[in-house]
Motif scaffolding. Structure first.
Motif, short mmCIF file in Angstrom:
data_model
loop_
_atom_site.label_atom_id
_atom_site.label_comp_id
_atom_site.label_asym_id
_atom_site.label_seq_id
_atom_site.Cartn_x
_atom_site.Cartn_y
_atom_site.Cartn_z
N UNK A 158 0.82 -1.21 0.00
CA UNK A 158 0.00 0.00 0.00
C UNK A 158 0.86 1.27 0.00
N UNK A 159 2.13 1.12 0.36
CA UNK A 159 3.02 2.29 0.30
C UNK A 159 3.18 2.79 -1.13
N UNK A 161 0.89 3.44 -3.10
CA UNK A 161 -0.10 4.49 -3.34
C UNK A 161 0.46 5.84 -2.91
N UNK A 162 1.06 5.87 -1.71
CA UNK A 162 1.63 7.13 -1.24
C UNK A 162 2.79 7.57 -2.14
N UNK B 97 -6.16 8.18 -6.50
CA UNK B 97 -5.14 7.73 -5.55
C UNK B 97 -5.57 8.02 -4.12
N UNK B 100 -8.06 5.53 -2.95
CA UNK B 100 -7.42 4.24 -2.63
C UNK B 100 -6.62 4.32 -1.35
N UNK B 101 -5.93 5.46 -1.16
CA UNK B 101 -5.15 5.63 0.07
C UNK B 101 -6.09 5.58 1.27
N UNK B 104 -7.04 2.05 2.11
CA UNK B 104 -5.99 1.20 2.69
C UNK B 104 -5.49 1.69 4.03
N UNK B 105 -5.55 3.01 4.26
CA UNK B 105 -5.00 3.54 5.51
C UNK B 105 -6.09 4.06 6.45
N UNK B 113 -0.76 9.14 8.18
CA UNK B 113 -0.29 8.00 7.40
C UNK B 113 1.17 7.71 7.72
N UNK B 117 2.70 4.23 9.13
CA UNK B 117 3.82 3.51 8.50
C UNK B 117 4.95 3.28 9.49
#
Lengths: 490, 120
Positions: A158-159, A161-162, B97, B100-101, B104-105, B113, B117
């Protein structure tokens, strides 16, 4: 209609038309065969263009038969021809070998869309190289960037995406800066054709707005080039992108940005204006030196090998800009030769990692313990690629370093040679870290559950390694093209 | 003299102001969505700059007609049509994007975020 007269536009239009067709193809296997055929066709066209350029010299093509300053013109000289061959060859090798990677990394229903985005990215990169129109450059730049964002976002982590989001923000700012530069130049000259612009700029070189345009171009291109300190987007983007995308982007995307730098600062503004009136070197040289040293040092401390190679790319790009900043003919030749050689070296190294990623599911340095025994071919390829990165004969990396160091001695700044030598030693350190893990550590028990390395991918990796060694022994093609390119740039 | 500087060039002043505002939003906000809004303002300011440079005082649309001799330059306007399309594409990719972010987050805040991480 004579096809050979239309080759410059055919080069760009083949992947552009193929892209929407590809998105309609239902099965990923058919999409793969289709895209591979398209990439082979593009490669053959680029070879035909090179042959034409070698006999005629400058190819010019007027879109829709509108004469030069009014219509959009495509100009292809030796430099463009070299880049066209480079992009289409690497796209071809990557696409044909990518099928096994995609099966593991991309869900089935997205694969034909992946190929569509890949073709669009290729179109954009080829277009930037072929076109001679300043605004057209912006459009192609955005085509390639937008599809690159989508490709990077398809990474499994998923990183990704960032990483893609950050690249989008930085990339759009860079492209918009270039657009501002184009706007300011158009305001002063009333033309967008690069050759026409060059003639008109020389008469108004003292204008403030031309200087501002130059500044905007500089920042925009440095962003796209990922030159320190505008490099933040690159390491994450290359690390988390799907393997096939990392290979392709690492080998071509920043190279095309560098091509843009040559075009804008030499063809558009002209050497005299860029280097003697506005002293581009006095910013390019310190930045390159810092970039080479810092990124090589940072690369040493990376735990992920893919990330390590991304940082190493930043350093290698800085060698190319260092060559430019010497302001000599030899420096420029060294820069172009390194651009060509590094594309194959980095492509090969990322392919090795793709082999390992598909087989043992990791690119972490620690996870590679003992893979030298289970994957002898992949690791041997990595060692050869690593030697080329360091610059050891008989690889092409040596040729690059040789030209760079002799150019440095020619301009009698020997302390730069020391920096190049020192950073090559740093490259030894970071390559050795991986090699040590591969060959001199006991394999961990996890390695038992192996997938076979995809054969096609391994073959492609060795093809790239072969090219790396081949251009290290017989460097006539890149050297003659680079010399001819420099003739027309200066 | 100052009033002339403002009156004659006011389109450019607005363009530069918007440019700086947009760039500041992109740099300052940690909300991913607001960053995209800032990026849009930044791009729009460049469009205004292009459109302003094509305008000729007293000029009309470039259609040949009796009694009209001064025309605005249509080329920058056409270029900006293309750039607007590019900008729409960029925004839509960016928004996709962000969606989607968020999926997922469970967050669209850059700093949150980063924290997520770091915890991994």
């Amino acid at each position: 209609m004579i096809v050979s007269a239309h080759l410059p536009v055919i080069q760009v239009i083949i992947p552009l038309i193929a892209a929407p067709v590809c998105s309609l193809l239902p099965k990923s296997r058919i999409a793969w065969i289709f895209t591979s055929l398209i990439s082979v066709a593009t490669f053959l066209v680029s070879i035909a263009i090179t042959l034409q350029v070698n006999t005629i010299g400058l190819l010019s093509y007027n879109m829709g038969n509108w004469p030069a300053p009014w219509g959009i013109s495509y100009y292809i000289d030796h430099l463009s021809a070299l880049l066209l061959v480079l992009i289409s060859a690497i796209a071809c090798i990557t696409l044909i070998s990518s099928r096994a990677l995609l099966e593991q990394e991309i869900p089935a229903h997205k694969r034909s869309l992946f190929y569509t985005a890949f073709l669009l990215c290729m179109t954009g990169l080829l277009g930037i190289v072929a076109t001679g129109d300043a605004f057209n450059v912006f459009v192609f730049l955005e085509i390639s960037s937008l599809s690159a964002y989508a490709l990077i976002a398809m990474g499994r982590d998923r990183k990704a995406l960032m990483a893609a989001y950050q690249y989008l923000i930085m990339g759009t700012i860079g492209a918009t800066f270039i657009l501002i530069g184009i706007g300011l130049l158009y305001m002063q000259t009333g033309t967008l054709n690069m050759l026409d612009l060059h003639q008109r700029i020389s008469t108004i070189a003292s204008f403030r707005s031309v200087h501002a345009a130059f500044a905007f171009f500089t920042v925009g291109i440095f962003l796209k080039l990922a030159l320190f300190p505008l490099h933040q987007w690159l390491p994450n983007a290359y690390t988390y992108a799907p393997s096939a995308v990392s290979i392709f982007l690492a080998a071509t995307a920043t190279k095309v940005a560098l091509y843009l730098l040559y075009r804008v600062f030499y063809t558009l503004f002209g050497f005299e204006f860029s280097f003697e009136v506005l002293h581009l070197s006095s910013i390019l040289m310190p930045l390159s030196i810092i970039a080479v040293i810092v990124s090589s040092l940072v690369a040493i401390f990376q735990t992920d090998v893919k990330r390590m190679l991304a940082y190493s790319s930043l350093g290698q790009i800085a060698y190319m800009t260092l060559g430019i900043s010497l302001q000599t003919q030899a420096g420029l030749i060294a820069s172009i030769i390194h651009l060509f050689n590094h594309a194959f070296i980095k492509g090969a190294l990322f392919m090795c990692l793709a082999c390992l990623a598909s087989s043992i599911k990791t690119t972490q340095c620690q996870g590679l313990a003992g893979v030298g025994r289970s994957h002898p071919w992949v690791c041997a390829a990595f060692v050869l690629g690593g030697l080329a990165l360091i610059g050891i004969p008989p690889t092409s990396g040596f040729i690059s370093k040789w030209y760079l160091v002799s150019a440095i001695f020619e301009s009698s700044s020997w302390w730069l040679a020391i920096i190049v030598m020192f950073t090559s030693l740093l490259a030894v350190v970071y390559v050795w870290r991986v090699v040590e893990q591969m060959y001199f550590r006991e394999p961990t028990s996890e390695l038992v559950s192996l997938h076979a390395t995809p054969r096609l991918l391994l073959a492609a990796t060795w093809l790239m390694i072969f090219l790396t060694v081949y251009f290290g022994i017989d460097n006539r093609y890149p050297v003659s093209m680079a010399s001819a390119a420099v003739e027309s740039l200066l | 003299m100052i009033s002339a500087l403002i009156n004659d060039l006011y389109a450019y002043w607005i363009s530069v102001l918007l440019m700086m505002a947009g760039l500041y939003i992109v740099i300052d906000h940690s909300n991913l969505f607001k960053k995209l809004v800032g990026l849009n303002i930044f791009q729009t300011s460049v469009f205004i700059m292009f459109i302003a440079m094509g305008k000729v005082d007293g000029g009309t649309a470039p259609i040949i007609e009796k009694g009209y001799t001064v025309f605005s330059n249509p080329l920058p306007h056409v270029l900006i049509l293309t750039a607007i399309v590019v900008s729409i594409a960029t925004t839509s990719v960016g928004l996709a994007l962000v969606v989607k972010i968020n999926k997922h987050y469970q967050s669209v805040d850059e700093q949150e975020i980063e924290k997520i991480e770091l915890q991994e």
